[in-house]
Motif scaffolding. Structure first.
Motif, short mmCIF file in Angstrom:
data_model
loop_
_atom_site.label_atom_id
_atom_site.label_comp_id
_atom_site.label_asym_id
_atom_site.label_seq_id
_atom_site.Cartn_x
_atom_site.Cartn_y
_atom_site.Cartn_z
N ALA A 1 12.03 81.02 60.34
CA ALA A 1 12.48 80.45 59.08
C ALA A 1 13.83 80.58 58.65
O ALA A 1 14.86 80.05 58.15
CB ALA A 1 11.76 80.29 57.90
N ASP A 2 14.09 81.99 59.22
CA ASP A 2 15.57 82.51 58.82
C ASP A 2 16.73 81.96 59.78
O ASP A 2 17.72 82.08 59.79
CB ASP A 2 15.60 84.06 58.88
CG ASP A 2 14.72 84.59 57.88
OD1 ASP A 2 14.82 84.24 56.77
OD2 ASP A 2 13.55 85.50 58.11
N TYR A 3 16.13 81.56 60.94
CA TYR A 3 17.02 81.03 62.12
C TYR A 3 16.81 79.47 62.50
O TYR A 3 17.89 78.72 62.89
CB TYR A 3 16.44 81.84 63.36
CG TYR A 3 16.55 83.08 63.30
CD1 TYR A 3 18.16 83.60 63.48
CD2 TYR A 3 15.68 84.07 62.94
CE1 TYR A 3 18.18 85.13 63.53
CE2 TYR A 3 16.18 85.47 62.43
CZ TYR A 3 17.13 85.92 63.10
OH TYR A 3 17.27 87.30 62.83
N GLN B 1 6.40 83.14 63.26
CA GLN B 1 6.05 82.50 62.38
C GLN B 1 6.99 82.01 61.46
O GLN B 1 7.95 82.48 61.41
CB GLN B 1 4.70 82.65 61.81
CG GLN B 1 4.88 84.16 61.05
CD GLN B 1 3.76 85.10 60.66
OE1 GLN B 1 2.80 85.16 61.80
NE2 GLN B 1 3.61 85.65 59.71
N PHE B 2 6.73 81.00 60.52
CA PHE B 2 7.60 80.60 59.64
C PHE B 2 7.47 81.24 57.95
O PHE B 2 8.46 80.91 57.28
CB PHE B 2 7.79 79.01 59.35
CG PHE B 2 8.41 78.37 60.60
CD1 PHE B 2 9.82 78.00 60.63
CD2 PHE B 2 7.49 77.77 61.82
CE1 PHE B 2 10.47 77.59 61.82
CE2 PHE B 2 8.21 77.42 62.95
CZ PHE B 2 9.75 77.39 62.98
N THR B 3 6.55 81.75 57.84
CA THR B 3 6.34 82.52 56.62
C THR B 3 5.74 83.73 56.71
O THR B 3 5.30 84.20 57.74
CB THR B 3 5.42 81.68 55.87
OG1 THR B 3 4.26 81.78 56.45
CG2 THR B 3 6.15 80.23 55.33
N ASP B 4 6.10 84.74 55.79
CA ASP B 4 5.34 86.08 55.57
C ASP B 4 5.22 86.68 54.49
O ASP B 4 6.38 86.76 53.71
CB ASP B 4 6.25 86.90 56.57
CG ASP B 4 5.65 88.26 56.79
OD1 ASP B 4 4.42 88.64 57.12
OD2 ASP B 4 6.13 89.46 56.52
N GLN B 5 4.17 86.90 53.98
CA GLN B 5 4.06 87.64 52.63
C GLN B 5 4.43 88.88 52.35
O GLN B 5 4.69 89.36 51.25
CB GLN B 5 2.32 87.55 52.36
CG GLN B 5 1.63 86.16 52.30
CD GLN B 5 0.26 86.43 51.90
OE1 GLN B 5 -0.19 87.77 51.72
NE2 GLN B 5 -0.51 85.06 51.70
N GLU B 6 4.85 89.68 53.42
CA GLU B 6 5.43 90.96 53.31
C GLU B 6 6.96 90.92 53.71
O GLU B 6 7.86 91.75 53.23
CB GLU B 6 5.01 91.90 54.41
CG GLU B 6 3.63 92.14 54.43
CD GLU B 6 3.11 92.78 55.54
OE1 GLU B 6 3.80 93.69 56.16
OE2 GLU B 6 2.06 92.79 55.99
N GLY B 7 7.56 89.56 53.56
CA GLY B 7 9.15 89.47 53.38
C GLY B 7 9.69 89.83 54.67
O GLY B 7 10.83 89.98 54.82
N ARG B 8 9.03 89.79 55.92
CA ARG B 8 9.76 90.35 57.17
C ARG B 8 10.48 89.02 57.75
O ARG B 8 10.17 88.03 57.36
CB ARG B 8 8.77 90.79 58.09
CG ARG B 8 8.11 92.10 57.69
CD ARG B 8 6.83 92.38 58.73
NE ARG B 8 5.61 91.67 58.37
CZ ARG B 8 4.62 91.68 58.96
NH1 ARG B 8 4.40 92.74 60.12
NH2 ARG B 8 3.69 90.85 58.86
#
Length: 220
Positions: A27-29, A16-23
């Motif tokens: 989107a990082d790639y 997925q492109f977002t994560d509230q836990e900062g994993r």
């Protein structure tokens, strides 16, 4: 033309492109707008993930009804016997029902990138590799299948989806392709008036009334 991205997902990246836990996420790639994953790959699994900007293509790739074959390389605990492979080929009984028959074979340890972090290994228990091809998409299915035949999965890499493979794609890298997807043409319909009535309906109704009405006699 539809855009298709072949991504080699590293271990520990969310599909997925977002994560509230900062994993780590896609989107990082991948920094292309309007791109969505066609199917999923577990957080602790690696390998091929397909993404596209076309909803119809996404459906064709991901929907279980289309039975697109997916090839996995699994490093498992223990020496895999022919009996265990035979059970995988016949289908394995899981909590959510029996799996469809799979293609399964022993595999020499493939030349892969090192996993970070490395798998846990126990000196008293050897490991081996199998190649498993399935057409279903149940949650953590490959891991549950290998565990059901006595060989828990330690590392799982998706090698291919349909005709798309990982060839030439390093972990964390991706390659773009263009895919031509024929569009279905809706059947032609007869024209209707602004009120939604068939243009010939009024005249047809008049003809029916004319047939039912007896001729009038001469006026007196």
């Amino acid at each position: 033309m539809s855009q298709l991205i072949l991504f080699n997902k590293p271990y520990g990246v969310l599909c997925q492109f977002t994560d509230q836990e900062g994993r780590p996420t896609l989107a990082d790639y991948i920094r292309k707008p309007g791109i969505y994953a066609a199917g999923r790959l577990d957080f602790d699994s690696e390998g091929l993930l397909l993404l596209t900007d076309d909803g119809q293509l996404q459906h064709q790739i991901a929907h279980p009804a289309n039975k697109l074959p997916k090839v996995y390389w699994a490093q498992v605990e223990g020496e895999v016997s022919e009996e265990a492979l035979s059970r995988l080929r016949q289908g394995v009984e899981l909590k959510d029902g029996r799996t469809a028959p799979a293609r399964a074979r022993s595999l020499e340890a493939p030349e892969l990138w090192p996993r970070v972090p490395p798998i846990r290994e126990r000196k008293s228990i050897p490991t081996s590799w199998i190649e498993l091809t399935i057409t279903e998409g149940r949650n953590r299915q490959v891991r549950r299948m290998t565990a059901a035949v006595g060989h828990p999965t330690l590392r799982l890499v998706r090698r291919a989806i349909g005709n798309w493979t990982l060839d030439g794609i390093a972990p964390g890298e991706h390659r773009s392709e263009e895919v031509f997807l024929p569009r279905s043409t809706p059947a032609k319909q007869k024209p209707r008036s602004a009120r939604g009535h068939h243009p010939d309906r009024k005249s047809a109704a008049g003809a029916r009334r004319a047939r039912k009405t007896p001729p009038r006699g001469p006026r007196r």
